[in-house]
Every structure is written in C-alpha cells, then in structure tokens.
Write a protein that holds these residues in place. Structure first.
Motif, PDB file in Angstrom:
ATOM      1  N   SER A 290       0.824  -1.200   0.000  1.00 41.29           N
ATOM      2  CA  SER A 290       0.000   0.000   0.000  1.00 41.29           C
ATOM      3  C   SER A 290       0.860   1.253   0.000  1.00 41.29           C
ATOM      4  CB  SER A 290      -0.906   0.026   1.240  1.00 41.29           C
ATOM      5  OG  SER A 290      -1.794  -1.061   1.258  1.00 41.29           O
TER       6      SER A 290
ATOM      7  N   VAL B 100      -8.928   0.432 -10.858  1.00 42.53           N
ATOM      8  CA  VAL B 100      -8.539   0.652  -9.458  1.00 42.53           C
ATOM      9  C   VAL B 100      -9.711   0.526  -8.497  1.00 42.53           C
ATOM     10  CG1 VAL B 100      -6.711   2.205 -10.242  1.00 42.53           C
ATOM     11  CG2 VAL B 100      -8.863   3.159  -9.397  1.00 42.53           C
TER      12      VAL B 100
ATOM     13  N   ARG C 189      -9.762  -1.004  -4.858  1.00 39.15           N
ATOM     14  CA  ARG C 189      -8.406  -1.022  -4.313  1.00 39.15           C
ATOM     15  C   ARG C 189      -7.937   0.363  -3.885  1.00 39.15           C
ATOM     16  NH1 ARG C 189      -4.238  -2.250  -7.520  1.00 39.15           N
ATOM     17  NH2 ARG C 189      -5.251  -1.503  -9.438  1.00 39.15           N
TER      18      ARG C 189
ATOM     19  N   MET D 140      -3.875   3.753  -1.788  1.00 38.45           N
ATOM     20  CA  MET D 140      -3.735   2.701  -2.785  1.00 38.45           C
ATOM     21  C   MET D 140      -3.369   1.406  -2.082  1.00 38.45           C
ATOM     22  SD  MET D 140      -1.707   4.791  -5.773  1.00 38.45           S
ATOM     23  CE  MET D 140      -0.189   4.852  -4.847  1.00 38.45           C
ATOM     24  N   ASN D 141      -4.259   0.448  -2.164  1.00 37.17           N
ATOM     25  CA  ASN D 141      -4.035  -0.858  -1.544  1.00 37.17           C
ATOM     26  C   ASN D 141      -3.958  -1.929  -2.618  1.00 37.17           C
ATOM     27  OD1 ASN D 141      -4.282   0.354   1.024  1.00 37.17           O
ATOM     28  ND2 ASN D 141      -6.498   0.031   1.030  1.00 37.17           N
ATOM     29  N   SER D 142      -3.451  -3.085  -2.227  1.00 34.47           N
ATOM     30  CA  SER D 142      -3.339  -4.227  -3.147  1.00 34.47           C
ATOM     31  C   SER D 142      -2.689  -3.811  -4.459  1.00 34.47           C
ATOM     32  CB  SER D 142      -4.724  -4.833  -3.401  1.00 34.47           C
ATOM     33  OG  SER D 142      -5.327  -5.241  -2.196  1.00 34.47           O
TER      34      SER D 142
ATOM     35  N   LYS E 297      -0.457  -3.417  -7.736  1.00 36.23           N
ATOM     36  CA  LYS E 297      -0.018  -4.364  -8.756  1.00 36.23           C
ATOM     37  C   LYS E 297       1.092  -3.717  -9.593  1.00 36.23           C
ATOM     38  CE  LYS E 297      -4.812  -5.954  -9.268  1.00 36.23           C
ATOM     39  NZ  LYS E 297      -5.933  -6.136 -10.226  1.00 36.23           N
TER      40      LYS E 297
ATOM     41  N   ASP F 222       0.214  -0.879 -11.807  1.00 37.74           N
ATOM     42  CA  ASP F 222      -0.073   0.434 -11.229  1.00 37.74           C
ATOM     43  C   ASP F 222       1.151   1.359 -11.290  1.00 37.74           C
ATOM     44  OD1 ASP F 222      -1.928  -1.257  -8.679  1.00 37.74           O
ATOM     45  OD2 ASP F 222      -2.746  -0.165 -10.406  1.00 37.74           O
TER      46      ASP F 222
END
Length: 127
Positions: free
Chosen positions: A17, A64, A67, A83-85, A87, A90
């Motif tokens: 994150s 997004v 997430r 911003m979580n999870s 990738k 991103d």
C-alpha cells in the motif's frame, strides 16, 4: 497563483500500500473536482479517481475500483489517494489535477477537464 504539490510515491512490493497526498494552495476547494491521474511510460495519462469537494461524490476507473480510495480534507486543502493491493501495472507517475465541478461523471476522466496540475510523484510496484 494556484499550486498543487503531489507527494507520497515510492517503491513498493506488489500487494502493498501507499498513500499519495496532493496539497493545493492558491484556491479553496469550493465546488472543485480534484482528481488523480497516472501516466505510465509510453502511455497516455489516464484518470484514476476523482472527488467533488462540495458533496464528496467520487468516481474511479475500473482498473482501481475496490483497491484505491480518494478522500478530501477541505480544511487542509489536501486530497489523498489510498492505494491498496498494488499491482505492477499500477506503476506510473501519478498527477493530481483541479478543475470545476462538471455535470457528467464521464468528463472527470478527461485531462482537459482540469485547469491546474501538480508535478507528479512516481509509484513503482515490483513483483
């Protein structure tokens, strides 16, 4: 003079994150729309999330949704992007922009809808 300062980017492992901040000076949010866009190398700038300051309406891109979370602190004239999870896809330079509230949510994804932009902050997600 309106200025936007984006910060909080960095290097993070996939699944991790980050929280980005966009500090705005020279205007009060009022009925502004404040958005986060991102631009990956060789790609066009794309809208990620937007918040309308007077009613906290939000829109997110499909990539997004679920997430990322955009939030506004009107007292501090600052907008955040949690911003979580994360990738690897991103990975991009993230920019914040400020514009006027619009009638259609579809316009919030368009670069010309915003009058002022920050300098960008780099987010790199590694697997």
């Amino acid at each position: 003079e309106v200025q936007l300062q984006a910060f909080g980017g960095g290097l993070v492992q996939a699944g991790g994150s980050l929280r980005l901040s966009c500090a705005v000076s020279g205007l009060t949010f009022g009925n502004s729309a404040i958005a986060w866009f991102r631009q990956a190398p060789g790609k066009e700038r794309e809208g990620v999330a937007c918040i309308v300051s007077d009613n906290d309406d939000t829109v997110y891109s499909d990539s997004v949704k679920g997430r990322f979370t955009i939030a506004s602190d009107n007292a501090k004239n600052t907008v955040y992007l949690q911003m979580n999870s994360l990738k690897p896809e991103d990975t991009a330079v993230y920019y914040c922009g400020v514009g006027q509230r619009l009638d259609s949510a579809a316009y919030y994804y368009l670069v010309p809808s915003y009058d002022y932009w920050g300098q960008g902050t780099l987010v790199t997600v590694f697997s």
